[in-house]
Design an enzyme around this catalytic site. Structure first.
Site, PDB file in Angstrom:
ATOM      1  N   ASP A   1      43.609  59.833  41.132  1.00 13.52           N
ATOM      2  CA  ASP A   1      44.775  58.968  41.324  1.00 13.52           C
ATOM      3  C   ASP A   1      44.891  58.695  42.810  1.00 13.52           C
ATOM      4  O   ASP A   1      45.337  59.557  43.580  1.00 13.52           O
ATOM      5  CB  ASP A   1      46.031  59.660  40.795  1.00 13.52           C
ATOM      6  CG  ASP A   1      47.288  58.794  40.915  1.00 13.52           C
ATOM      7  OD1 ASP A   1      47.191  57.695  41.500  1.00 13.52           O
ATOM      8  OD2 ASP A   1      48.349  59.218  40.432  1.00 13.52           O
TER       9      ASP A   1
ATOM     10  N   ASN B   1      37.695  50.850  46.783  1.00 11.47           N
ATOM     11  CA  ASN B   1      37.943  49.651  45.987  1.00 11.47           C
ATOM     12  C   ASN B   1      39.228  49.701  45.169  1.00 11.47           C
ATOM     13  O   ASN B   1      39.840  48.659  44.919  1.00 11.47           O
ATOM     14  CB  ASN B   1      36.749  49.428  45.037  1.00 11.47           C
ATOM     15  CG  ASN B   1      37.077  48.467  43.920  1.00 11.47           C
ATOM     16  OD1 ASN B   1      37.126  47.260  44.102  1.00 11.47           O
ATOM     17  ND2 ASN B   1      37.328  49.002  42.728  1.00 11.47           N
TER      18      ASN B   1
ATOM     19  N   SER C   1      41.622  41.236  51.496  1.00 11.93           N
ATOM     20  CA  SER C   1      41.877  40.063  50.661  1.00 11.93           C
ATOM     21  C   SER C   1      41.933  38.836  51.546  1.00 11.93           C
ATOM     22  O   SER C   1      42.351  38.924  52.713  1.00 11.93           O
ATOM     23  CB  SER C   1      43.204  40.215  49.913  1.00 11.93           C
ATOM     24  OG  SER C   1      43.592  38.996  49.300  1.00 11.93           O
TER      25      SER C   1
ATOM     26  N   TYR D   1      51.649  42.814  49.390  1.00 16.26           N
ATOM     27  CA  TYR D   1      50.227  43.079  49.134  1.00 16.26           C
ATOM     28  C   TYR D   1      49.382  42.719  50.359  1.00 16.26           C
ATOM     29  O   TYR D   1      48.547  43.512  50.812  1.00 16.26           O
ATOM     30  CB  TYR D   1      49.783  42.258  47.916  1.00 16.26           C
ATOM     31  CG  TYR D   1      48.318  42.371  47.583  1.00 16.26           C
ATOM     32  CD1 TYR D   1      47.817  43.456  46.870  1.00 16.26           C
ATOM     33  CD2 TYR D   1      47.416  41.376  47.965  1.00 16.26           C
ATOM     34  CE1 TYR D   1      46.472  43.558  46.558  1.00 16.26           C
ATOM     35  CE2 TYR D   1      46.069  41.469  47.657  1.00 16.26           C
ATOM     36  CZ  TYR D   1      45.604  42.554  46.954  1.00 16.26           C
ATOM     37  OH  TYR D   1      44.272  42.646  46.654  1.00 16.26           O
TER      38      TYR D   1
ATOM     39  N   LYS E   1      46.882  44.894  53.120  1.00 14.36           N
ATOM     40  CA  LYS E   1      45.492  44.537  53.402  1.00 14.36           C
ATOM     41  C   LYS E   1      45.288  44.258  54.892  1.00 14.36           C
ATOM     42  O   LYS E   1      44.234  44.595  55.459  1.00 14.36           O
ATOM     43  CB  LYS E   1      45.084  43.325  52.563  1.00 14.36           C
ATOM     44  CG  LYS E   1      45.039  43.617  51.061  1.00 14.36           C
ATOM     45  CD  LYS E   1      44.127  44.786  50.740  1.00 14.36           C
ATOM     46  CE  LYS E   1      43.880  44.932  49.253  1.00 14.36           C
ATOM     47  NZ  LYS E   1      43.018  46.102  48.952  1.00 14.36           N
TER      48      LYS E   1
ATOM     49  N   THR F   1      38.972  37.913  37.365  1.00 15.06           N
ATOM     50  CA  THR F   1      38.973  39.235  36.741  1.00 15.06           C
ATOM     51  C   THR F   1      40.322  39.429  36.055  1.00 15.06           C
ATOM     52  O   THR F   1      41.162  38.528  36.038  1.00 15.06           O
ATOM     53  CB  THR F   1      38.774  40.360  37.778  1.00 15.06           C
ATOM     54  OG1 THR F   1      39.947  40.427  38.611  1.00 15.06           O
ATOM     55  CG2 THR F   1      37.550  40.130  38.640  1.00 15.06           C
TER      56      THR F   1
END
Length: 252
Positions: free
Chosen positions: A61, A94, A144, A157, A161, A192
């Site tokens: 985790d 990842n 990203s 988010y 990054k 995805t």
């Protein structure tokens, strides 16, 4: 010649699995991590083994940094017992989740969850992995395209990054004495199940992104897995501290 070993977090699905497959094609052994779907993870391991490499899956985790010391111990045992090695060669950070919520509506709980998974997790996991990572090894972090261009709903988010991009430069600087190269790869929009599969399944979103991409389409998992594998190849040993965007030319 001893085969290289890659540790890939979040390797049971999506871009992590695709990266594992591309590395396996190049003869790299794989240790992947998964969070909850053990059978899915073991299926990936069997798939990689069928490609002719050794592969193991370990539960992790990445949002729980208190578990990293135990994970390092389990990883060390796996390296010795299954691979006959004391160290691994490549770390690919990842594992992650997406969030699409306007800045004004982002909650502290959502922010903290992202931080734990996207920034605190790879920061302290990499720290724990340093004794097990071979000198001359390589680390690939994941950013990203959203850290370069801005789309509404991704403030939290993208902030994580962006922080990872700064961290990558510091890791490259501080780990260079051991010959460890550290780079960060920034995917564009990829088809995805990430973020609920919106890029893959929403035709309007897909068409919009394709129309704003130099190569005229949305990215595919193979575009990213292949790029990560390429970055880890021996011929790229003089690249460190760099951000590589793999987006087909989004919003140029």
């Amino acid at each position: 010649m001893t085969r290289k070993i890659a540790l890939i977090t979040g390797a049971s699905r999506g871009l992590g699995r695709n990266t594992a497959e591309h590395l396996a094609e190049r003869g790299v052994d794989v240790i992947g991590t998964y969070l909850s779907k053990a059978e899915e993870a073991q299926s990936v391991a069997r798939h990689l083994q069928a490609a002719g490499v050794r592969a193991e899956m370990l539960k992790l985790d990445v949002s729980d940094s208190s578990s990293f010391a135990d994970f390092a111990q389990r990883l060390g045992q796996t390296l010795q017992q299954q691979f006959g090695r004391e160290h691994f060669d490549f770390l690919v950070n990842n594992a992650g989740i997406g969030l699409n919520v306007p800045f004004a509506e982002t909650t502290e709980a959502q922010f903290d969850q992202l931080m734990n998974i996207q920034l605190k997790g790879p920061f302290f996991l990499t720290q724990q992995m340093l004794p097990l990572l071979a000198d001359g090894g390589r680390i690939v972090n994941i950013s990203s395209g959203l850290a370069r261009f801005a789309l509404p709903g991704y403030a939290a988010y993208a902030a994580m990054k962006g922080a990872m991009e700064v961290l990558t430069r510091y890791q490259a600087k501080e780990l260079g004495a051991r010959g460890i190269r550290v780079n960060i790869l920034a995917p564009g929009a990829i088809e995805t199940d990430f973020g609920g599969g919106v890029v893959r399944d929403n035709r309007q979103v897909n068409d919009y992104i394709a129309s704003n991409t130099a190569l005229g389409r949305v990215g595919l998992p193979d575009d990213i897995g292949a790029a990560i594998a390429l970055l880890l190849e021996d011929g790229n040993g003089w690249i460190t501290g760099q951000r590589l965007e793999v987006s087909g030319g989004m919003f140029l």
